[in-house]
Design an enzyme around this catalytic site. Structure first.
Site, PDB file in Angstrom:
ATOM      1  NE  ARG A  19      -1.964  -1.422   3.498  1.00 45.68           N
ATOM      2  CZ  ARG A  19      -2.216  -1.142   4.775  1.00 45.68           C
ATOM      3  NH1 ARG A  19      -3.313  -0.526   5.123  1.00 45.68           N
ATOM      4  NH2 ARG A  19      -1.367  -1.488   5.713  1.00 45.68           N
ATOM      5  CG  ASN A  37      -3.994  -4.456   3.161  1.00 49.97           C
ATOM      6  OD1 ASN A  37      -3.422  -4.330   2.085  1.00 49.97           O
ATOM      7  ND2 ASN A  37      -3.348  -4.490   4.306  1.00 49.97           N
TER       8      ASN A  37
END
Length: 94
Positions: A19, A37
């Protein structure tokens, strides 16, 4: 003309800095949007910007950071919504 990219990335993409990699890449390309996520182990990316910058992001999504092992990237293109400012890491979606 700006576009919107929706992507779902699978493989070893959680717990490896994926990320943060996506956020840094998107910011460097001048894109707006978010990354998070998913409960199933995938990562979801939504980004808006110029087509060339989005294509560069797609290439980066396939690569990922060093510790990641990307097995699949599903892409959907949409018209830009203009809703995002900056590029955020969102909480995990359950």
């Amino acid at each position: 003309m700006k576009q919107r990219l929706q992507a779902r990335v699978t493989g070893r993409v959680q717990g490896v800095g994926y990320r943060y990699f996506v956020q840094a890449t998107a910011v460097s390309l001048g894109l707006t949007g978010s990354v998070r996520n998913l409960a199933d182990g995938a990562v979801e990316v939504a980004a808006e910007g110029e087509p060339a910058a989005l294509q560069a992001l797609v290439a980066a999504l396939h690569r990922g950071p060093t510790a990641a092992r990307v097995t699949n990237v599903q892409i959907a293109w949409q018209p830009a919504r203009g809703q995002s400012r900056g590029f955020s890491i969102l909480p995990t979606s359950y």
